[in-house]
Design an enzyme around this catalytic site. Structure first.
Site, PDB file in Angstrom:
ATOM      1  N   HIS A  92     -14.309  -2.268   1.667  1.00 53.42           N
ATOM      2  CA  HIS A  92     -12.990  -3.002   1.692  1.00 53.42           C
ATOM      3  C   HIS A  92     -12.565  -4.145   2.320  1.00 53.42           C
ATOM      4  O   HIS A  92     -11.654  -4.647   2.033  1.00 53.42           O
ATOM      5  CB  HIS A  92     -12.337  -1.894   2.835  1.00 53.42           C
TER       6      HIS A  92
ATOM      7  N   ASP B 102       1.149  -5.808  -9.638  1.00 47.84           N
ATOM      8  CA  ASP B 102      -0.104  -4.720  -8.979  1.00 47.84           C
ATOM      9  C   ASP B 102      -1.502  -5.345  -9.374  1.00 47.84           C
ATOM     10  O   ASP B 102      -1.983  -5.687 -10.302  1.00 47.84           O
ATOM     11  CB  ASP B 102       0.097  -3.298  -9.936  1.00 47.84           C
TER      12      ASP B 102
ATOM     13  N   ASP C  54      -1.614  -2.645  -3.062  1.00 43.95           N
ATOM     14  CA  ASP C  54      -2.121  -3.654  -3.828  1.00 43.95           C
ATOM     15  C   ASP C  54      -0.788  -4.004  -4.596  1.00 43.95           C
ATOM     16  O   ASP C  54      -0.877  -4.558  -5.656  1.00 43.95           O
ATOM     17  CB  ASP C  54      -3.213  -3.318  -4.759  1.00 43.95           C
TER      18      ASP C  54
END
Length: 196
Positions: free
Chosen positions: A89, A76, A119
């Site tokens: 972004h 992650d 993610d």
């Protein structure tokens, strides 16, 4: 009188069959491309969740040697929300792609990696090396640090990793092993947040 159509007709039929075969090949090729695209994450170029599950199913059908180990990785990307909120972004996408590039390099061709969504990433590495878990983890962090320096951004790339290793003969319980890797990843993420 000589009827020329007797000679031409077979060539016409042959040409029609050849054209039909070519058309079918093109249609099949397009179908294969579409199917392949449905298994790939468009942002990163690695497997999406569906592609990962298909690759994992194929891996489970393979025979594995007794001395082979399989490591399941759950990864992650840390601080993506902060990157998105602070830099936009587009920068978040750059960070996600960077982790995917590193992961693809770590697992090499015969292993599997995927963007599971957002993610989050999964990877599977099989090896006969008894230290595969430690080496895989060290390699990932080393390459991620190098990638972060290469990008030279105002933020550092960091990811929390959970890695769970089993003898490959037990790969039939792959989804349970992935759940264990997930738990270890969340534990690593909690420790990372506590240290900051």
């Amino acid at each position: 009188d000589l009827d020329i159509t007797v000679f031409i007709a077979p060539y016409g039929e042959g040409l029609a069959h050849a054209y039909n075969d070519l058309y079918l090949q093109e249609q099949f090729s397009e179908f294969v491309d579409i199917k392949k695209q449905s298994l790939i994450d468009p942002l990163t170029g690695i497997n999406n969740r569906r592609g990962f599950e298909q690759s994992l199913s194929n891996l489970m059908l393979q025979k594995h040697t007794n001395d082979e180990l399989t490591s399941f990785l759950s990864i992650d990307l840390d601080n993506l929300k902060t990157i998105n909120d602070t830099y936009g972004h587009a920068e978040g996408d750059i960070a996600i792609r960077a982790v995917a590039d590193v992961l693809a390099e770590v697992v090499a061709e015969k292993n599997i990696c995927a963007r599971a969504g957002g993610d989050e990433f999964y990877a599977i590495v099989s090896s006969t090396d008894p230290n595969t878990k430690e080496k895989t983890l060290a390699c990932f962090y080393d390459l991620l640090e190098k990638k972060s320096k290469e990008l030279n951004k105002e933020y550092d790339l960091h990811a929390s990793v959970g890695i769970y290793t089993v003898e490959s003969k037990h790969i039939d319980k792959a989804f349970e092993h992935l759940q264990m890797a997930d738990r270890l990843m969340y534990e690593a993420k909690r420790k990372y947040k506590e240290q900051r």
